[in-house]
Scaffold this motif. Structure first.
Motif, PDB file in Angstrom:
ATOM      1  N   ASP A  49      -2.826   9.993  -9.943  1.00  0.00           N
ATOM      2  CA  ASP A  49      -3.040   8.769  -9.178  1.00  0.00           C
ATOM      3  C   ASP A  49      -2.198   7.649  -9.784  1.00  0.00           C
ATOM      4  OD1 ASP A  49      -4.832  10.179  -7.674  1.00  0.00           O
ATOM      5  OD2 ASP A  49      -6.609   9.170  -8.448  1.00  0.00           O
ATOM      6  N   ILE A  50      -1.472   6.946  -8.927  1.00  0.00           N
ATOM      7  CA  ILE A  50      -0.647   5.817  -9.348  1.00  0.00           C
ATOM      8  C   ILE A  50      -1.102   4.607  -8.546  1.00  0.00           C
ATOM      9  CG2 ILE A  50       1.689   4.894  -9.521  1.00  0.00           C
ATOM     10  CD1 ILE A  50       2.607   7.890  -9.625  1.00  0.00           C
ATOM     11  N   THR A  51      -1.668   3.625  -9.222  1.00  0.00           N
ATOM     12  CA  THR A  51      -2.205   2.443  -8.562  1.00  0.00           C
ATOM     13  C   THR A  51      -1.505   1.194  -9.090  1.00  0.00           C
ATOM     14  OG1 THR A  51      -3.970   2.271 -10.187  1.00  0.00           O
ATOM     15  CG2 THR A  51      -4.464   3.509  -8.172  1.00  0.00           C
TER      16      THR A  51
ATOM     17  N   ASP B 299      -2.812  -1.464   0.049  1.00  0.00           N
ATOM     18  CA  ASP B 299      -2.799  -0.045   0.399  1.00  0.00           C
ATOM     19  C   ASP B 299      -1.498   0.244   1.138  1.00  0.00           C
ATOM     20  OD1 ASP B 299      -5.328  -0.018  -0.674  1.00  0.00           O
ATOM     21  OD2 ASP B 299      -6.355   0.026   1.252  1.00  0.00           O
ATOM     22  N   PRO B 300      -0.521   0.893   0.492  1.00  0.00           N
ATOM     23  CA  PRO B 300       0.781   1.110   1.127  1.00  0.00           C
ATOM     24  C   PRO B 300       0.679   1.906   2.427  1.00  0.00           C
ATOM     25  CG  PRO B 300       0.851   1.716  -1.197  1.00  0.00           C
ATOM     26  CD  PRO B 300      -0.582   1.471  -0.847  1.00  0.00           C
ATOM     27  N   LYS B 301       1.500   1.527   3.402  1.00  0.00           N
ATOM     28  CA  LYS B 301       1.626   2.297   4.647  1.00  0.00           C
ATOM     29  C   LYS B 301       2.796   3.264   4.570  1.00  0.00           C
ATOM     30  CE  LYS B 301      -0.516  -0.987   7.751  1.00  0.00           C
ATOM     31  NZ  LYS B 301      -0.403  -1.743   8.991  1.00  0.00           N
ATOM     32  N   TYR B 302       3.775   2.943   3.732  1.00  0.00           N
ATOM     33  CA  TYR B 302       4.970   3.755   3.528  1.00  0.00           C
ATOM     34  C   TYR B 302       5.284   3.738   2.036  1.00  0.00           C
ATOM     35  CZ  TYR B 302       5.320   2.421   8.407  1.00  0.00           C
ATOM     36  OH  TYR B 302       5.034   2.176   9.718  1.00  0.00           O
ATOM     37  N   VAL B 303       5.928   4.811   1.562  1.00  0.00           N
ATOM     38  CA  VAL B 303       6.316   4.860   0.159  1.00  0.00           C
ATOM     39  C   VAL B 303       7.625   5.638   0.025  1.00  0.00           C
ATOM     40  CG1 VAL B 303       4.972   6.941  -0.383  1.00  0.00           C
ATOM     41  CG2 VAL B 303       5.449   5.280  -2.181  1.00  0.00           C
TER      42      VAL B 303
ATOM     43  N   ALA C  55      -2.250   8.719   0.484  1.00  0.00           N
ATOM     44  CA  ALA C  55      -2.618   7.331   0.223  1.00  0.00           C
ATOM     45  C   ALA C  55      -4.004   7.263  -0.406  1.00  0.00           C
ATOM     46  CB  ALA C  55      -2.600   6.535   1.520  1.00  0.00           C
ATOM     47  N   ILE C  56      -4.150   6.369  -1.384  1.00  0.00           N
ATOM     48  CA  ILE C  56      -5.447   6.039  -1.960  1.00  0.00           C
ATOM     49  C   ILE C  56      -5.532   4.517  -2.034  1.00  0.00           C
ATOM     50  CG2 ILE C  56      -5.681   8.186  -3.250  1.00  0.00           C
ATOM     51  CD1 ILE C  56      -4.847   6.633  -5.775  1.00  0.00           C
ATOM     52  N   THR C  57      -6.684   3.987  -2.327  1.00  0.00           N
ATOM     53  CA  THR C  57      -6.855   2.541  -2.439  1.00  0.00           C
ATOM     54  C   THR C  57      -5.933   1.993  -3.518  1.00  0.00           C
ATOM     55  OG1 THR C  57      -9.149   2.688  -1.719  1.00  0.00           O
ATOM     56  CG2 THR C  57      -8.509   0.688  -2.892  1.00  0.00           C
TER      57      THR C  57
END
Length: 133
Positions: free
Chosen positions: A37-39, A44-48, A106-108
């Motif tokens: 997990d990278i926060t 909350d990204p829609k694209y990465v 996607a995660i928070t």
């Protein structure tokens, strides 16, 4: 505005209703299959997208995802470029048969990389992740 934090290599740019943030991360490729997990995106990204470099070679990859479809372009050394057409976000091939791959979800406040490896990869990989809102 641009807010750069050199201690953790993060940059956030906001403008015209768009937020963008770059985060640096890394992973030892010998680590067992599993999640990372990278926060810290602040949203909350829609694209990465990802630019990944491997510590012991000139191997790199560039991947993009909207969390429904992912694609990656992977360079094996200086003479061969391989475009992988399957749903993979990161692909790192240290040597023939020693591969680490990750899908993304996607995660928070960030993303989850789900890693699988083939063979016995051992190097450390470095990631520059860009998230968009």
């Amino acid at each position: 505005y641009i807010n750069s934090l050199s201690s953790n290599a993060q940059t956030q740019i906001d403008g015209a209703g768009v937020s963008v943030k770059v985060i640096e991360a890394n992973r030892l490729n010998s680590t067992a299959d599993g999640t990372q997990d990278i926060t810290g995106f602040g949203f909350d990204p829609k694209y990465v997208s990802v630019m990944s470099l491997i510590g012991i070679t000139d191997d790199f990859c560039w991947g993009v995802s909207d969390f429904t479809t992912s694609r990656v372009m992977h360079s094996e050394g200086t003479t061969t470029a391989v475009l992988t057409a399957w749903i993979t976000f990161i692909r790192i091939e240290e040597t023939s048969g020693n591969v680490s791959e990750a899908t993304v979800s996607a995660i928070t406040d960030g993303i989850r990389l789900t890693w699988t490896k083939t063979g016995s990869p051992t190097a450390r990989s470095y990631f520059y992740l860009t998230g968009w809102l």
